[in-house]
Design an enzyme around this catalytic site. Structure first.
Site, mmCIF file in Angstrom:
data_model
loop_
_atom_site.group_PDB
_atom_site.id
_atom_site.type_symbol
_atom_site.label_atom_id
_atom_site.label_comp_id
_atom_site.label_asym_id
_atom_site.label_seq_id
_atom_site.Cartn_x
_atom_site.Cartn_y
_atom_site.Cartn_z
ATOM 1 N N CYS A 81 122.576 -75.959 28.362
ATOM 2 C CA CYS A 81 122.314 -74.859 27.431
ATOM 3 C C CYS A 81 120.927 -74.919 26.814
ATOM 4 O O CYS A 81 120.488 -73.946 26.190
ATOM 5 C CB CYS A 81 123.377 -74.841 26.341
ATOM 6 N N CYS A 210 133.139 -68.247 18.408
ATOM 7 C CA CYS A 210 132.700 -68.877 19.667
ATOM 8 C C CYS A 210 131.719 -67.956 20.382
ATOM 9 O O CYS A 210 131.926 -66.739 20.437
ATOM 10 C CB CYS A 210 133.894 -69.141 20.578
ATOM 11 N N SER A 211 130.674 -68.524 20.962
ATOM 12 C CA SER A 211 129.741 -67.712 21.731
ATOM 13 C C SER A 211 130.431 -67.198 22.990
ATOM 14 O O SER A 211 131.226 -67.900 23.611
ATOM 15 C CB SER A 211 128.493 -68.512 22.092
ATOM 16 N N HIS A 336 125.149 -65.522 24.806
ATOM 17 C CA HIS A 336 124.667 -66.841 25.242
ATOM 18 C C HIS A 336 124.638 -66.958 26.768
ATOM 19 O O HIS A 336 125.411 -67.709 27.354
ATOM 20 C CB HIS A 336 125.562 -67.926 24.633
#
Length: 389
Positions: A81, A210-211, A336
């Site tokens: 990430c 939560c993404s 994301h």
């Protein structure tokens, strides 16, 4: 040698599979916007660092072929990430060391549900992380990263009396911020009650904390001082660190999900630039889950250890507070797409420091901080300044 962000661009971040674009098309849009913003044509670019996580080998070349075929070196980057910021760091080093004057950093992702499923079997990049979690907590029927951060949330609540309302307040803030961002995946506000009542994911975390899985691309043109124009933003300091044994020696899930990396990278950046976090005006940090924003507050030094929950609900990290954290909506609401996230942070902070962020503009922003985290493990912290104003 000083390094400047001369131009930035990004696509809208979308729910996976809904924008109708291939990854080369997304990259072409983001890069085209960044080049236009910098007033530079692609044939002036001397090198490119292209980051992604789930596409095949040499996808960076294929993505940029949509922009042009000029024969420049293209280096593919994968750091989970933290990929986008790692591509940015590589590009910055090329300019800083004099290897090139005009370079491109790109990040993109076209994600699938299969790519994010995760298992605990075989050799993985996060064996050490699993080795701490599974003996203590077992393996649940939930996304693997949600399990890591859900257990970190429970640990924070047990150690510091953090409440579910404090966790949810992070999501409320970031979803509200995203209503001002036309490039965000989600653009509607959530009340505290809605966040708390949302679908459970793991531990105290609900879906809106939560993404999401996202598709998108972002890019930045970096230049040396002799090519910097009036609105260029300077990269004042940057640090990339990876896990040390301390992340696993304690058995703490808060450490497993990256707090020590964040702490070290932040200390290096602030030490190099000669500033403190109190000098910073606007922050884009890696809120992949609401608990990670709280953990990151503490690791960056915004508050003392254990006080992140109180900071989250205090109003200190939104408009009118000491900092504005994740004015873009953050990962939770902006989206994301893993490889693009770090460069989307770069784009947001560049717009903020130029005074070009529209309805989400942080008044008088002069210093911006980006925090981009990848388990398994990498953390990049970057400090930006107003530069050539």
């Amino acid at each position: 040698m000083k390094v400047f962000v001369a131009g930035v661009g990004m696509t809208k971040f979308d729910k996976i599979g809904t924008n109708g674009l291939t990854y080369p098309q997304m990259v072409a849009e983001a890069v085209g916007n960044a080049l236009a913003d910098a007033g530079i044509t692609y044939d002036q670019v001397q090198r490119a660092a292209v980051g992604y996580v789930f596409q095949p080998s040499a996808a960076g070349q294929r993505a940029l072929y949509e922009v042009g075929m000029t024969g420049i070196p293209v280096v593919n980057v994968n750091n989970n990430c933290a990929t986008g910021s790692t591509a940015l760091l590589l590009a910055r080093e090329w300019v800083q060391t004099g290897l090139a004057d005009i370079v491109l950093a790109v990040g993109f992702e076209q994600m699938t549900k299969d790519s994010m499923s995760g298992t605990a079997s075989g050799v993985t990049t996060i064996d050490n992380h699993i080795g701490i979690m599974v003996p203590k907590y077992g393996w649940a029927q939930a996304p693997m990263t949600a399990q890591f951060f859900g257990h970190a949330a429970n640990e924070h609540m047990q150690r510091h009396a953090t409440t579910v309302e404090q966790l949810a307040s992070v999501a409320v803030k970031n979803h509200e911020h995203s209503t001002r961002n036309p490039l965000a995946q989600f653009q509607r506000p959530y009340t505290l009650a809605e966040v708390l009542a949302d679908k459970p994911v793991h531990g105290p975390l609900t879906r809106s904390q939560c993404s999401p899985m996202s598709d998108g691309a972002a890019a930045a043109v970096l230049v040396s001082e002799r090519f910097a124009q009036e609105n260029a933003v300077e990269i004042l300091a940057q640090s990339l660190v990876t896990d040390t044994s301390s992340a696993f020696d304690s058995g703490s899930m808060i450490d497993v999900v990256g707090a020590p990396m964040t702490r070290q990278a932040a200390q290096e950046v602030f030490g190099s630039a000669g500033v403190t976090v109190s000098d910073v005006d606007v922050i884009e940090l890696h809120d992949c889950f609401s608990i990670n924003e709280i953990i990151t507050y503490e690791a960056l030094g915004l508050c003392a250890e254990g006080k992140g929950g109180h900071l989250a609900e205090s109003g200190a990290t939104t408009y009118g507070g000491q900092w504005v954290v994740n004015p873009s909506g953050g990962l939770i609401s902006k989206g994301h797409p893993l490889g693009a996230t770090g460069l989307a942070q770069c784009a947001e902070l560049t717009w903020q420091l130029r005074g070009q962020a529209g309805d989400r503009q942080v008044p008088g922003a002069r210093l911006g901080l980006a925090h981009n985290l990848g388990l398994g493990g990498a953390c990049v912290v970057t400090l930006y300044g107003k530069g050539m104003q």
